[in-house]
Motif scaffolding. Structure first.
Motif, PDB file in Angstrom:
ATOM      1  N   ASP A  49       0.812  -1.205   0.000  1.00  0.00           N
ATOM      2  CA  ASP A  49       0.000   0.000   0.000  1.00  0.00           C
ATOM      3  C   ASP A  49       0.853   1.266   0.000  1.00  0.00           C
ATOM      4  O   ASP A  49       0.315   2.364  -0.060  1.00  0.00           O
ATOM      5  CB  ASP A  49      -0.939   0.007   1.210  1.00  0.00           C
ATOM      6  N   PRO A  75       2.830   4.302  -1.280  1.00  0.00           N
ATOM      7  CA  PRO A  75       2.703   4.978  -2.576  1.00  0.00           C
ATOM      8  C   PRO A  75       4.023   4.988  -3.351  1.00  0.00           C
ATOM      9  O   PRO A  75       5.099   5.048  -2.761  1.00  0.00           O
ATOM     10  CB  PRO A  75       2.292   6.401  -2.186  1.00  0.00           C
ATOM     11  N   ARG A  95       6.270   6.890  -6.439  1.00  0.00           N
ATOM     12  CA  ARG A  95       6.467   8.221  -6.994  1.00  0.00           C
ATOM     13  C   ARG A  95       7.500   8.101  -8.116  1.00  0.00           C
ATOM     14  O   ARG A  95       8.379   7.251  -8.077  1.00  0.00           O
ATOM     15  CB  ARG A  95       6.985   9.134  -5.887  1.00  0.00           C
ATOM     16  N   LEU A  98       1.946   7.265 -13.376  1.00  0.00           N
ATOM     17  CA  LEU A  98       2.424   8.008 -12.213  1.00  0.00           C
ATOM     18  C   LEU A  98       2.462   9.517 -12.459  1.00  0.00           C
ATOM     19  O   LEU A  98       2.622  10.286 -11.518  1.00  0.00           O
ATOM     20  CB  LEU A  98       3.797   7.491 -11.772  1.00  0.00           C
ATOM     21  N   GLU A 117       0.008  11.177 -13.053  1.00  0.00           N
ATOM     22  CA  GLU A 117      -1.204  11.667 -12.387  1.00  0.00           C
ATOM     23  C   GLU A 117      -0.966  11.913 -10.908  1.00  0.00           C
ATOM     24  O   GLU A 117      -1.819  12.480 -10.234  1.00  0.00           O
ATOM     25  CB  GLU A 117      -2.347  10.661 -12.547  1.00  0.00           C
ATOM     26  N   ASP A 169       1.392  10.463  -7.110  1.00  0.00           N
ATOM     27  CA  ASP A 169       1.802   9.284  -6.339  1.00  0.00           C
ATOM     28  C   ASP A 169       0.635   8.313  -6.240  1.00  0.00           C
ATOM     29  O   ASP A 169      -0.526   8.731  -6.185  1.00  0.00           O
ATOM     30  CB  ASP A 169       2.218   9.686  -4.931  1.00  0.00           C
ATOM     31  N   ALA A 170       0.966   7.031  -6.194  1.00  0.00           N
ATOM     32  CA  ALA A 170      -0.099   6.026  -6.120  1.00  0.00           C
ATOM     33  C   ALA A 170       0.437   4.723  -5.550  1.00  0.00           C
ATOM     34  O   ALA A 170       1.588   4.365  -5.785  1.00  0.00           O
ATOM     35  CB  ALA A 170      -0.681   5.771  -7.505  1.00  0.00           C
ATOM     36  N   SER A 171      -0.427   4.046  -4.831  1.00  0.00           N
ATOM     37  CA  SER A 171      -0.097   2.697  -4.378  1.00  0.00           C
ATOM     38  C   SER A 171      -0.147   1.767  -5.585  1.00  0.00           C
ATOM     39  O   SER A 171      -0.663   2.133  -6.654  1.00  0.00           O
ATOM     40  CB  SER A 171      -1.115   2.238  -3.330  1.00  0.00           C
ATOM     41  N   ALA A 181      -3.730   1.422  -6.699  1.00  0.00           N
ATOM     42  CA  ALA A 181      -4.226   2.582  -7.448  1.00  0.00           C
ATOM     43  C   ALA A 181      -3.614   2.620  -8.852  1.00  0.00           C
ATOM     44  O   ALA A 181      -4.297   2.969  -9.825  1.00  0.00           O
ATOM     45  CB  ALA A 181      -3.919   3.876  -6.702  1.00  0.00           C
ATOM     46  N   LEU A 182      -2.340   2.242  -8.965  1.00  0.00           N
ATOM     47  CA  LEU A 182      -1.712   2.182 -10.291  1.00  0.00           C
ATOM     48  C   LEU A 182      -2.390   1.142 -11.164  1.00  0.00           C
ATOM     49  O   LEU A 182      -2.629   1.380 -12.351  1.00  0.00           O
ATOM     50  CB  LEU A 182      -0.221   1.851 -10.173  1.00  0.00           C
ATOM     51  N   ARG A 190      -5.540   2.559 -12.479  1.00  0.00           N
ATOM     52  CA  ARG A 190      -5.278   3.520 -13.566  1.00  0.00           C
ATOM     53  C   ARG A 190      -4.964   2.793 -14.871  1.00  0.00           C
ATOM     54  O   ARG A 190      -5.460   3.164 -15.937  1.00  0.00           O
ATOM     55  CB  ARG A 190      -4.100   4.431 -13.203  1.00  0.00           C
TER      56      ARG A 190
END
Length: 93
Positions: free
Chosen positions: A3, A5, A7, A47, A49, A51-53, A56-57, A60
């Motif tokens: 989980d 994030p 970057r 990425l 968009e 930072d993302a876990s 979440a990636l 996307r």
């Protein structure tokens, strides 16, 4: 999937050229050029968009690409993220 994030540097920190199904990425901060295959360029694009876990990636990427009946996308994404992290193209703050 973790989980924490991920970057990446902003797009202007790298120069990407597609060549015969692979991408050459010149990473300006490190001065290194990396040769990567899909989905690495698409992960870096996702990425952009923010930072993302990993979860979440994946969301996307699934929003933008059709993976069909692919098995265990989460494990495959974790493996690609680990490779990009080792290369210094993504990191976790």
């Amino acid at each position: 999937m973790t989980d924490a994030p991920y970057r990446a540097d902003p797009p202007e920190a790298r120069r990407m050229v597609m060549l015969d199904g692979v991408a050459l990425i010149f990473h300006r901060p490190s001065g290194l050029t990396h040769i990567v295959a899909p989905p690495a360029p698409q992960i870096l694009e996702a990425l952009e968009e923010g930072d993302a876990s990993a979860g979440a990636l994946l969301a996307r990427l699934q929003r933008d690409y059709d993976f069909g009946e692919a098995d265990d996308l989460a494990a495959a994404l974790d493996a690609r993220l680990a490779e990009l992290e080792t290369a210094g193209l993504v990191w976790r703050p």
